[in-house]
Design a protein around this motif. Sequence first.
Motif, PDB file in Angstrom:
ATOM      1  N   TYR A 247     -29.901  18.043 -19.512  1.00 42.30           N
ATOM      2  CA  TYR A 247     -28.739  18.479 -20.286  1.00 42.30           C
ATOM      3  C   TYR A 247     -27.477  17.855 -19.735  1.00 42.30           C
ATOM      4  CZ  TYR A 247     -26.986  21.606 -16.603  1.00 42.30           C
ATOM      5  OH  TYR A 247     -26.471  22.097 -15.441  1.00 42.30           O
ATOM      6  N   GLU A 277     -25.249  12.755 -22.696  1.00 45.36           N
ATOM      7  CA  GLU A 277     -26.377  13.162 -23.536  1.00 45.36           C
ATOM      8  C   GLU A 277     -27.284  11.981 -23.901  1.00 45.36           C
ATOM      9  OE1 GLU A 277     -23.266  14.227 -24.005  1.00 45.36           O
ATOM     10  OE2 GLU A 277     -23.265  16.413 -24.265  1.00 45.36           O
ATOM     11  N   THR A 296     -34.400  18.895 -24.245  1.00 44.15           N
ATOM     12  CA  THR A 296     -32.983  18.864 -23.930  1.00 44.15           C
ATOM     13  C   THR A 296     -32.278  19.778 -24.917  1.00 44.15           C
ATOM     14  OG1 THR A 296     -31.058  17.443 -23.559  1.00 44.15           O
ATOM     15  CG2 THR A 296     -32.532  16.786 -25.325  1.00 44.15           C
ATOM     16  N   THR A 298     -28.405  20.855 -26.590  1.00 47.18           N
ATOM     17  CA  THR A 298     -27.055  20.359 -26.746  1.00 47.18           C
ATOM     18  C   THR A 298     -26.381  20.993 -27.948  1.00 47.18           C
ATOM     19  OG1 THR A 298     -25.733  18.333 -26.798  1.00 47.18           O
ATOM     20  CG2 THR A 298     -27.704  18.366 -28.174  1.00 47.18           C
ATOM     21  N   GLY A 302     -22.923  16.293 -28.363  1.00 48.48           N
ATOM     22  CA  GLY A 302     -23.996  15.716 -27.562  1.00 48.48           C
ATOM     23  C   GLY A 302     -25.087  15.131 -28.435  1.00 48.48           C
TER      24      GLY A 302
END
Lengths: 616, 309
Positions: A247, A277, A296, A298, A302
């Motif tokens: 992240y 990102e 991940t 976001t 991002g």
Amino acid sequence: MSNQADLVWMIGGPQGSGINLAAETLTRCCMRGGLHVFANIEYHSNIKGEHSYYRLRIAKERRRSHLERVDLLVALDRETLVGDVHKSEVTHRGHLHEMAPGGAILFDSGNGPAPGDPSREDVRMFPVPFRDILLEALRMYGREGEVGKLQIMYNVIGLGASIGLLGYDQDLVTRVIAEGFKGRKAALADLNVAVFRRAAEYAMERFATSYPHRLSVLGGSGGRVMMRGIQAVGMAKILAGCGLQTYYPITPATDESDYLESRQGQFPTAVVQCEDEISAVLMAIGAAHAGVRASTSTSGPGFSLMAEGLGWAGITEAPGPVVILYQRGGPATGLPTRHEQADVRFALHAAHGEFPRIVVAPGDAEECFRTTFEAFNWAERYQCPVTVITDKYTASSYSTIPPFETSGLKIDRGVVFTPPKSGKDGFLRYKFTKNGISPRSRLGDRGGIFWTSGDEHNERGHIVESAENRVKMQTKRMTKLVTAAKEIPEGMMWTLHGPADAEVMVVGWGSTKGPILDAIEELETQGVAASFLQLRLLLPFPGDAVRKVLRKAKTHVMVEGNYGGQVRGLIREMTGVHVRRLVHKFDGRPFSQDEVREGILQQLKSARRPAVMSHA
Amino acid sequence: MLKLEEVKTDVFNDWCPGCGDFGILSALQQAIAELEVPREKIAVFSGIGCSGKTPHFLNVYGIHTLHGRSLPIAAGAKLANKDLTVIAVGGDGDGYGIGAGHFVATGRRNLDLTYVVFNNGVYGLTKGQSAPTLAKGLRTKSMPAPAIVEAVNPIALAICAGFTFVARSYSLSVKHLKATILAAIRHPGTALVDVLQPCPTYNDLHTKEFWAGADTPDKKPRWYDLQQEGFDAVVRDPEDGGEVVRKKTAGVMKSLEGGEREPVGVFFEWKTATYGEQLAARMPLLAEKPLAEADFSGRDLTPLLAELA
């Protein structure tokens, strides 16, 4: 709640004043007493000082959304009452104007309304001497000299005054407060309890007789838990065996990475904070190729940076990553701490070229859990990126819900290659198959050596620019989506709540689920029979099934939190059905039950133009 | 020790005749053959450009990524499987230009991986634009005008970013390059090998003849071996912060030296805790086996749900 179905309690104050602790403690106390709570927070992109507020809707039955009105307000400062009148440009009017007739406000008598401020005759104003109460409690411990530093406990005074006024079980609250101060903070437990008790007694003695509403314990919690979207996603990742979470700090997604990292000791997940990102998504993809379930999380800004990586994951058929996209107000930095549902078209198309991907939109914490768990299965089964698109409202709102049912959830790692007995080379990582899925090896597997490239490649993974190979390979990749559309259960694709032949079919996706369900329940009592078609799998889109369901109703109303009616457009594209009636909202705030109800009623009266809803 | 043939592939190589890439490929093949690591435990990642094709010519796991993005993808693979020998390769535009952010972050992280940069001063595959290492004022034959921006100093940048092994070599000095690559791979931490190389098609300034010093009075190569001249790049006491600073400073100074001849060899070397080791201190599982081999099935969420009860 003695005389109404819901009690709406709100606490407001400057950021850094601890409203979260007060609100979350009250949520837990209500839940432990058998009540249901839906709690949501609004805050500025600011560390200290700007106005924030937390709202709890407390009821005997499950609630899934907030209401516009406030019954009991705790105002830690004047701004909570009348807005940021101290600024050259006033940006909000506070919450006095949102008070229900007959409602009450507990305010700090040292930081209350100023002469000439707006007032309401139909609202009871209860002044509470926050400083004196704190001093009295501190005196018991000989710590009155710390009154300045310990003003942070004003939140506990607000909580205590509320409990005293509502006549709720003080012992229950005391236990919950004490539980919250463990370990290093244990020494603070007694002090907080003392402050709480004094505030509760003060409000009970002075104000309770002139306030009719009471909150009572109904029973036990019934095993329920208080859950936010980010916790639901975090737990799903843990259960799915996510080994790597990457992240870059961003609101409102970071809490989820923090959740995973702080539980690393018990449930090992490598959590890596990346330089951006771009790196976050690529690191996860690299790990996926090496056989780790990777993810991940976001928000819009991002996700914009991740576009390039998604394309590479697509063409190299990486078994992941799972990307959790918590939408917020865009574009660019937009409204960084606020809600919106405006990234869905982008999530469907981010990155150049064509490649298979899955985009799925859970509607609440429970669906976040189930969907995220399945997302890892799909990523590995179809060897493509999976985006779970949710938003700030779902991420940060608490619901009291039954614990997750996990018995039916199974980890499926897809088609894995069988190492050749000879150990010889020649593995075809991108073997042409009927369903598009080629068995995969992981970097490091003996006998599984492969090449891969973001360039078009052949079955071995080497660069080939021939037209013939391109057609075959692109067709193979895209066929995986056809396979996925056949295999993903219909129950994960869409849900019809209520009868298909209802007079009105409300259509929505994502976090509008809660306010829509609550609103149609209310509409029914007003003589409007409505069903709710909730779209969940947005790519591959179940066009035929959705068309059939839509055709069962005569009148449709689309509800979504963006300017353009993005999923309304998607429905038209994928089904040919144009939902003319649109209730939308793009003011950075989530839909309340009231707004959805009013919007639907407006659209039923006239569909000449969409209903634009806006908070206050 | 593998046979050289075992680490080559049958993929047609379409680099220009006389390209410096061939020297680097050759050194990589020799280094991999000598490494004593099974081929399937080696993964080579590349960026975009002529050098991006390198993995296709190596008979190990080969991952051809995006422009400037080999490092984060390589890092993800290393995190997933600590038993992999991870090598990333790419051009100077890839590593020091579009990928500069990842370059710096990779140095800071100090995962155990090796980055080999093909440094020829130009963007070859897009027909010869100036790359980040081309000095200000220079103009190669395909540039419409001389460069008006400063060149990046990759050695100094790497040392300051936190790379724990920083070296340079020359692509046509295959023996030195192979030895440097092997040392870089064996170094526990993030290693940079910046490789000076000619691009015979687009860089008419830094040619094979230029590097050989053919035009100089004494006909000596335009590079010299640092270590042969006694430069000590190695931090002897890894815990001695003062020594680390001194060795970093010396390495940076060396890289800024300028003059007629470029120093090649090791500029800085420090064995300190890798990212993986530090992560394993938090996640003991990682000390036992690669993440990719861990079995996470059958987890019980009860304690997590209890936190929220």
